[in-house]
Design an enzyme around this catalytic site. Structure first.
Site, PDB file in Angstrom:
ATOM      1  N   TYR A 144      -3.970 -18.557  28.305  1.00 36.48           N
ATOM      2  CA  TYR A 144      -4.983 -19.615  28.189  1.00 36.48           C
ATOM      3  C   TYR A 144      -4.466 -20.739  27.290  1.00 36.48           C
ATOM      4  CZ  TYR A 144      -9.650 -21.653  27.565  1.00 36.48           C
ATOM      5  OH  TYR A 144     -10.730 -22.502  27.542  1.00 36.48           O
ATOM      6  N   GLU A 146      -1.480 -21.582  26.114  1.00 34.80           N
ATOM      7  CA  GLU A 146      -0.297 -22.352  26.535  1.00 34.80           C
ATOM      8  C   GLU A 146      -0.562 -23.122  27.821  1.00 34.80           C
ATOM      9  OE1 GLU A 146       1.895 -23.084  24.613  1.00 34.80           O
ATOM     10  OE2 GLU A 146       2.822 -21.422  23.536  1.00 34.80           O
ATOM     11  N   PHE A 190     -23.217  -9.764  21.908  1.00 33.68           N
ATOM     12  CA  PHE A 190     -24.109  -9.256  20.860  1.00 33.68           C
ATOM     13  C   PHE A 190     -25.578  -9.309  21.307  1.00 33.68           C
ATOM     14  CE2 PHE A 190     -21.263 -10.021  16.826  1.00 33.68           C
ATOM     15  CZ  PHE A 190     -20.312  -9.167  17.347  1.00 33.68           C
TER      16      PHE A 190
END
Ligand code: UDP
Length: 311
Positions: A144, A146, A190
């Protein structure tokens, strides 16, 4: 006025489509639905919006006249980095090039969704746009980081060589309705765990930080940047920094109960700190985020419950 938005059925893309339509634009949305969902745009009036299910690494299948192209197609969650690494690299290399060629041939504006990930695990804090970053070129996040860095390199090559009119936003952690509950990123994870009364999976010691921006704030900044005359990268994000444990505390207040924690190992190269310097966005765009974390979290919890997303 008409624009093409790639990744239109994704989390950010779908909110961006709505923002442009609200401003009176017509929008052509392209998405191959690898991580996006047609549900995200199903409610948008078809008189202003055309949706094409298509992979932009093949082509940009648009013949009609448009005024700009915004490239938002790319999986962006760390769990995707393991599952679909090559698709991520393709869309941020060949995909970016196809969008740039489309803009060059038509003489229209090109806008790129870049990322705070270009700063890697930063040695400068907060991160301003001049910082070159600290990225592991062969770690799991590199597919992602690079590829977004490669996109930026290509964009500025097109600007120098062909004088393409470019805009680049570096997006920091963003949350809001339409994130997938199984997206893997910290806030939807979460919230899903809290709703399901499962333990909260805190990675590492939970002292790493992120700065979370509510999606409406981010989209407003992007909309203003698109219409500005500034062609270098601009950070858009919320500069208020929270540790992951502080995020849990905010959620405990939103849910009105204490949450049980399940500590897991910190993934490789997980940045320890991240916080945008948004001086440039303030000066150039007169933009700053408005929605506090707790208010934003309440909206997302409400959305997760209302849409009865399947877990
Ligand atoms: N994180 C966590 N538990 C999870 C998911 C993420 O503690 O179930 C942490 C993760 O290690 C990182 C932060 O939350 O430090 C933000 O992760 P996310 O995947 O949302 O995005 P990132 O900023 O790492 O790209």
């Amino acid at each position: 006025m008409k624009v093409v938005i790639t990744g239109a059925a994704g989390f950010l893309g779908s909110h961006l489509v709505e923002r442009f339509i609200r401003a009176g634009y017509d929008v052509i949305g392209i998405d191959n639905l690898i991580t996006g969902s047609s549900q995200n745009v199903a409610h948008i009036e078809s008189s202003n919006f055309k949706f094409l299910e298509h992979n932009v690494i093949e082509s940009i299948p648009v013949e009609e006249k448009v005024d700009g192209i915004l490239h938002f197609a790319s999986p962006a969650s760390p769990i995707d980095f393991d599952k679909i690494p090559l698709e991520i690299m393709d869309v941020n290399s060949v995909g970016t090039r196809n969008c740039l060629e489309f803009a060059r041939k038509r003489g229209i504006r090109f806008f790129m969704a870049s990322t705070s990930e270009v700063y890697g695990d930063p040695l400068v804090h907060p991160q301003n746009e001049e910082y070159f970053g600290n990225v592991n070129p062969r770690g799991i996040r590199s597919v992602y980081d690079e590829s977004k860095r490669f996109s930026e390199a290509m964009i500025y090559a097109y600007k120098r060589f062909y004088d393409v009119d470019v805009r680049v936003v570096r997006i920091f952690n963003t949350y809001g309705p339409r994130m997938r509950p199984d997206d893997g990123r910290v806030i939807p994870t979460f919230i899903r765990q809290a709703i399901q009364e499962k333990p909260i999976t805190v990675f590492g010691d939970g002292k790493q930080t992120r700065s979370f921006c509510y999606v409406d704030d981010l989209i407003e900044g992007i909309f203003r940047l698109y219409h500005s005359d500034y062609s270098n990268p601009v950070n858009i994000g919320n500069p208020i920094e929270y540790t992951i444990l502080e995020l849990v505390q905010e959620l405990e207040e939103v849910f009105g109960k204490s949450l049980q924690l399940d500590f897991k190992p910190l993934p490789q190269n997980d940045p320890l700190r991240r916080k945008p310097d948004i001086t440039k966005a303030g000066d150039l765009l007169k933009w700053k985020p408005e929605i506090p974390l707790k208010e934003g979290l309440r909206k997302v919890v409400k959305w997760f419950k209302k849409t009865e997303v399947e877990y």
